[in-house]
Scaffold this motif. Structure first.
Motif, PDB file in Angstrom:
ATOM      1  N   ALA A 209      -4.971  -2.223  -3.481  1.00 11.55           N
ATOM      2  CA  ALA A 209      -5.079  -2.110  -2.026  1.00 11.55           C
ATOM      3  C   ALA A 209      -6.507  -2.336  -1.554  1.00 11.55           C
ATOM      4  O   ALA A 209      -6.742  -2.936  -0.498  1.00 11.55           O
ATOM      5  CB  ALA A 209      -4.598  -0.726  -1.587  1.00 11.55           C
ATOM      6  N   HIS A 210      -7.485  -1.878  -2.350  1.00 13.48           N
ATOM      7  CA  HIS A 210      -8.897  -1.999  -1.972  1.00 13.48           C
ATOM      8  C   HIS A 210      -9.383  -3.441  -2.100  1.00 13.48           C
ATOM      9  O   HIS A 210      -9.991  -3.989  -1.166  1.00 13.48           O
ATOM     10  CB  HIS A 210      -9.741  -1.074  -2.855  1.00 13.48           C
ATOM     11  N   PHE A 211      -9.116  -4.061  -3.236  1.00  8.63           N
ATOM     12  CA  PHE A 211      -9.682  -5.385  -3.497  1.00  8.63           C
ATOM     13  C   PHE A 211      -8.882  -6.515  -2.851  1.00  8.63           C
ATOM     14  O   PHE A 211      -9.433  -7.576  -2.541  1.00  8.63           O
ATOM     15  CB  PHE A 211      -9.787  -5.621  -5.007  1.00  8.63           C
ATOM     16  N   PHE A 212      -7.589  -6.303  -2.644  1.00  9.41           N
ATOM     17  CA  PHE A 212      -6.778  -7.345  -2.014  1.00  9.41           C
ATOM     18  C   PHE A 212      -6.545  -7.074  -0.531  1.00  9.41           C
ATOM     19  O   PHE A 212      -5.771  -7.781   0.115  1.00  9.41           O
ATOM     20  CB  PHE A 212      -5.432  -7.478  -2.739  1.00  9.41           C
ATOM     21  N   HIS A 213      -7.205  -6.007  -0.026  1.00 10.52           N
ATOM     22  CA  HIS A 213      -7.130  -5.674   1.404  1.00 10.52           C
ATOM     23  C   HIS A 213      -5.684  -5.531   1.880  1.00 10.52           C
ATOM     24  O   HIS A 213      -5.263  -6.098   2.888  1.00 10.52           O
ATOM     25  CB  HIS A 213      -7.862  -6.731   2.238  1.00 10.52           C
ATOM     26  N   GLN A 214      -4.921  -4.750   1.102  1.00  7.87           N
ATOM     27  CA  GLN A 214      -3.529  -4.453   1.437  1.00  7.87           C
ATOM     28  C   GLN A 214      -3.349  -2.931   1.493  1.00  7.87           C
ATOM     29  O   GLN A 214      -2.788  -2.324   0.582  1.00  7.87           O
ATOM     30  CB  GLN A 214      -2.590  -5.066   0.404  1.00  7.87           C
ATOM     31  N   PRO A 215      -3.835  -2.282   2.552  1.00  8.87           N
ATOM     32  CA  PRO A 215      -3.776  -0.817   2.623  1.00  8.87           C
ATOM     33  C   PRO A 215      -2.364  -0.249   2.595  1.00  8.87           C
ATOM     34  O   PRO A 215      -2.172   0.929   2.300  1.00  8.87           O
ATOM     35  CB  PRO A 215      -4.469  -0.501   3.949  1.00  8.87           C
ATOM     36  N   ILE A 216      -1.353  -1.069   2.888  1.00 14.57           N
ATOM     37  CA  ILE A 216       0.026  -0.580   2.854  1.00 14.57           C
ATOM     38  C   ILE A 216       0.433  -0.159   1.437  1.00 14.57           C
ATOM     39  O   ILE A 216       1.360   0.630   1.242  1.00 14.57           O
ATOM     40  CB  ILE A 216       0.992  -1.667   3.388  1.00 14.57           C
ATOM     41  N   LEU A 217      -0.302  -0.673   0.437  1.00 16.52           N
ATOM     42  CA  LEU A 217       0.003  -0.301  -0.946  1.00 16.52           C
ATOM     43  C   LEU A 217      -0.285   1.182  -1.209  1.00 16.52           C
ATOM     44  O   LEU A 217       0.282   1.761  -2.133  1.00 16.52           O
ATOM     45  CB  LEU A 217      -0.815  -1.163  -1.916  1.00 16.52           C
ATOM     46  N   ASP A 218      -1.154   1.786  -0.408  1.00 18.40           N
ATOM     47  CA  ASP A 218      -1.483   3.199  -0.604  1.00 18.40           C
ATOM     48  C   ASP A 218      -0.281   4.100  -0.336  1.00 18.40           C
ATOM     49  O   ASP A 218       0.113   4.884  -1.205  1.00 18.40           O
ATOM     50  CB  ASP A 218      -2.679   3.594   0.267  1.00 18.40           C
TER      51      ASP A 218
END
Length: 346
Positions: A209-218
């Motif tokens: 989520a941090h490196f691929f800028h996908q906060p929905i993964l959190d």
């Protein structure tokens, strides 16, 4: 959500202080039916395991909840909630370690060993509730898109600390659980092994989520964590329910017992065998046949030899009840629907 978990944490910490004082005040009273030195050693091992788990999980809970608040990560918050349930498990371990050492009385002629089983089952409900709450929270955040738009590096730090800390705790619980033969400590060791895998999964999720800028993964990772917690709770409940219902799925133990009976000259047709667990001990009922013309004294001597043989084969036996019958009477008991024969475990 964080205020709610903070209140739970404060209440848990107050219980820790109270039970620590009780731990120092209450004396140990050993049961007369087991070897005193072995029981004292086992109780000390259980308490040591409980104290290590308590201190370690308390430290991890504080670190993870603080970093979860700083980072705003739902997955880390879920990992912290899981550690908070481990604090409850450790507290229960310390309390139960005192209860199970009470001597048997009129109301509890088999002693208080089942307190360990009951406590472990109660903890399965607590773990299930914690997992369910996390699942509801994760689904709500996903539905409302209320999760943070960026995953902080503090979240990754929290999971790395969790993996390292849980690894050390799992090793200590495994070693002490094996030495004490405590199902509660062994279950806690398995739970911590699962925690390591779960924390590793959280780390992968929030790192992506941090490196691929996908906060929905959190929140998605948090939802997967909740499923893991619920699964563990159901497995623990199932195992303890079998024990409370006097079940035993270990066929090898029955085979060893039947082999021990056959090693005694004059002991025939072992049947109606029942083995149930009381804490770390085993309670056994067994019927055998002897020569119908044998005296009562000789029959008793054979039963005594059978008891010795079984005790030498199966360690940690609480009690054995052997019913002696004249040879040939087994067919008259065919209508009885309880207990196992050798054919049942082959």
């Amino acid at each position: 959500m964080y205020r709610m978990h903070s209140r739970k944490f404060i209440n848990s910490y107050a219980q820790i202080l109270l039970n620590s004082m009780l731990f120092d005040m209450i004396a140990v009273h050993m049961n007369t039916h087991t070897d005193t030195s072995n029981d004292i050693k086992r109780t000390r091992l259980i308490r040591t395991a409980g104290m290590i788990a308590l201190i370690g999980n308390l430290a991890l809970t504080i670190i993870k909840l603080l970093l979860a608040k700083v980072s705003g990560s739902l997955a880390v918050a879920g990992d912290g909630i899981d550690s908070l349930t481990d604090v409850g498990i450790a507290l229960m371990t310390l309390i139960v370690s005192k209860v199970i050492t009470r001597s048997s009385d009129r109301e509890h002629p088999w002693g208080y060993g089942r307190a360990e089983t009951t406590a472990t089952m109660a903890l399965s409900f607590i773990i299930f509730f914690a997992g369910s709450q996390l699942a509801v929270s994760s689904i709500r955040h996903l539905a409302e898109h209320s999760y943070k738009r960026e995953v902080s590096g503090y979240a990754m730090l929290a999971t790395l600390i969790s993996i390292a800390g849980k690894s050390m705790l799992a090793i200590s619980q495994y070693v002490l659980g094996k030495k004490s033969t405590s199902p509660m400590i062994q279950a806690n060791a398995e739970n911590m092994k699962g925690d390591i895998i779960m924390s590793a999964g959280v780390f992968i999720g929030i790192t992506a989520a941090h490196f691929f800028h996908q906060p929905i993964l959190d929140p998605i990772t948090a939802l997967l964590v909740s499923a893991w917690i619920i699964k563990n709770a159901i497995e623990i409940f199932s195992d303890m329910n079998t024990e409370l219902m006097d079940g035993n799925t270990d066929k090898e133990m029955y085979k060893r017992m039947f082999d021990a009976v056959r090693s005694v000259k004059g002991a025939l047709h072992p049947h109606r065998a029942r083995i149930r667990k009381i804490a770390a001990h085993w309670d056994i009922d067994l019927d055998i046949e002897v020569d119908a013309n044998m005296t009562v004294y000789a029959s008793h001597e054979i039963a005594t030899e059978v008891e010795k043989a079984v005790r030498n084969t199966i360690p940690d036996i609480y009690d054995i009840m052997i019913h002696v019958e004249p040879a040939g009477s087994m067919n008259r008991d065919a209508e009885e629907q309880y207990g196992l024969t050798e054919a049942d475990v082959e």
